[in-house]
Design a protein around this motif. Structure first.
Motif, PDB file in Angstrom:
ATOM      1  N   LEU A  61       0.707  -1.014  -0.080  1.00  0.00           N
ATOM      2  CA  LEU A  61      -0.029  -0.024   0.085  1.00  0.00           C
ATOM      3  C   LEU A  61       0.778   1.304  -0.038  1.00  0.00           C
ATOM      4  N   ALA A  62       1.936   1.266   0.656  1.00  0.00           N
ATOM      5  CA  ALA A  62       2.863   2.335   0.885  1.00  0.00           C
ATOM      6  C   ALA A  62       3.335   2.833  -0.444  1.00  0.00           C
ATOM      7  N   LYS A  63       3.856   1.723  -1.236  1.00  0.00           N
ATOM      8  CA  LYS A  63       4.376   1.843  -2.490  1.00  0.00           C
ATOM      9  C   LYS A  63       3.529   2.291  -3.627  1.00  0.00           C
ATOM     10  N   ALA A  72       5.421  12.949   1.757  1.00  0.00           N
ATOM     11  CA  ALA A  72       6.654  12.932   2.646  1.00  0.00           C
ATOM     12  C   ALA A  72       6.353  11.669   3.364  1.00  0.00           C
ATOM     13  N   LEU A  73       7.556  10.896   3.664  1.00  0.00           N
ATOM     14  CA  LEU A  73       7.301   9.740   4.524  1.00  0.00           C
ATOM     15  C   LEU A  73       6.609   9.926   5.623  1.00  0.00           C
ATOM     16  N   SER A  74       6.695  10.968   6.417  1.00  0.00           N
ATOM     17  CA  SER A  74       6.135  11.250   7.745  1.00  0.00           C
ATOM     18  C   SER A  74       4.455  11.117   7.438  1.00  0.00           C
ATOM     19  N   LEU A  75       4.272  11.945   6.367  1.00  0.00           N
ATOM     20  CA  LEU A  75       2.582  11.767   6.078  1.00  0.00           C
ATOM     21  C   LEU A  75       2.231  10.384   5.538  1.00  0.00           C
ATOM     22  N   LEU A  76       3.080   9.682   4.809  1.00  0.00           N
ATOM     23  CA  LEU A  76       2.786   8.234   4.366  1.00  0.00           C
ATOM     24  C   LEU A  76       2.500   7.463   5.796  1.00  0.00           C
ATOM     25  N   VAL A  77       3.349   7.556   6.798  1.00  0.00           N
ATOM     26  CA  VAL A  77       3.244   6.914   8.110  1.00  0.00           C
ATOM     27  C   VAL A  77       1.877   7.247   8.679  1.00  0.00           C
ATOM     28  N   LYS A  78       1.465   8.468   8.523  1.00  0.00           N
ATOM     29  CA  LYS A  78       0.140   8.866   9.230  1.00  0.00           C
ATOM     30  C   LYS A  78      -0.971   8.292   8.430  1.00  0.00           C
ATOM     31  N   VAL A  79      -1.130   8.078   7.181  1.00  0.00           N
ATOM     32  CA  VAL A  79      -1.885   7.336   6.156  1.00  0.00           C
ATOM     33  C   VAL A  79      -1.970   5.932   6.475  1.00  0.00           C
ATOM     34  N   LYS A 108      13.991  10.219  12.099  1.00  0.00           N
ATOM     35  CA  LYS A 108      13.299  11.564  11.665  1.00  0.00           C
ATOM     36  C   LYS A 108      12.082  11.496  11.044  1.00  0.00           C
ATOM     37  N   VAL A 109      11.691  10.422  10.182  1.00  0.00           N
ATOM     38  CA  VAL A 109      10.398  10.188   9.895  1.00  0.00           C
ATOM     39  C   VAL A 109       9.215  10.177  10.809  1.00  0.00           C
ATOM     40  N   LEU A 110       9.754   9.131  11.888  1.00  0.00           N
ATOM     41  CA  LEU A 110       8.767   8.740  12.845  1.00  0.00           C
ATOM     42  C   LEU A 110       8.535  10.101  13.862  1.00  0.00           C
TER      43      LEU A 110
END
Length: 122
Positions: A61-63, A72-79, A108-110
């Motif tokens: 799903l991330a890909k 941004a990866l931080s927003l991807l983590v939230k999604v 940093k992403v987390l």
């Protein structure tokens, strides 16, 4: 075809996805692009529609989301956290499975995605 169907029937995104998948063997990334052309979907909503249509693992799903959104990866983590009820340690593993992140980059992403206190509680 999606626009013709929507002009004829008031379909929700998840229903349109199911109709399109019956008519065409679309990959998740292609379905995502068709849905975004038909609906102004936010990443979280698109994630839910894709998960209703496909049994996607969190890293897949991330890909797919990154292929259609410049997240941004931080927003991807939230999604991802909205789409899957994952603990932060599991989310970190998902990120590492999808991307070759160095430990400092992962940290940093987390930290960008979650308050520091939340990180210490997981």
């Amino acid at each position: 075809l999606a626009k013709v169907l929507l002009a004829t029937f008031p379909l929700a995104p998840c229903h349109l996805a199911k109709v399109l998948l019956v008519a065409f063997p679309l990959a998740p990334c292609h379905l995502a692009k068709v849905l975004l052309a038909a609906f102004p979907l936010a990443p979280c909503h698109l994630a839910k529609v894709l998960l209703a249509a496909f049994p996607l693992a969190p890293c897949h799903l991330a890909k797919v989301l990154l292929a259609v959104f410049p997240l941004a990866l931080s927003l991807l983590v939230k999604v991802q956290r909205v789409a899957f009820p994952l603990a932060l340690s599991h989310l970190a593993k998902v990120l590492l499975a999808a991307f070759p992140l160095a430990p400092c980059h992962l940290a940093k992403v987390l930290l960008a995605a979650f308050p520091l206190a939340l990180l210490f509680h997981h």
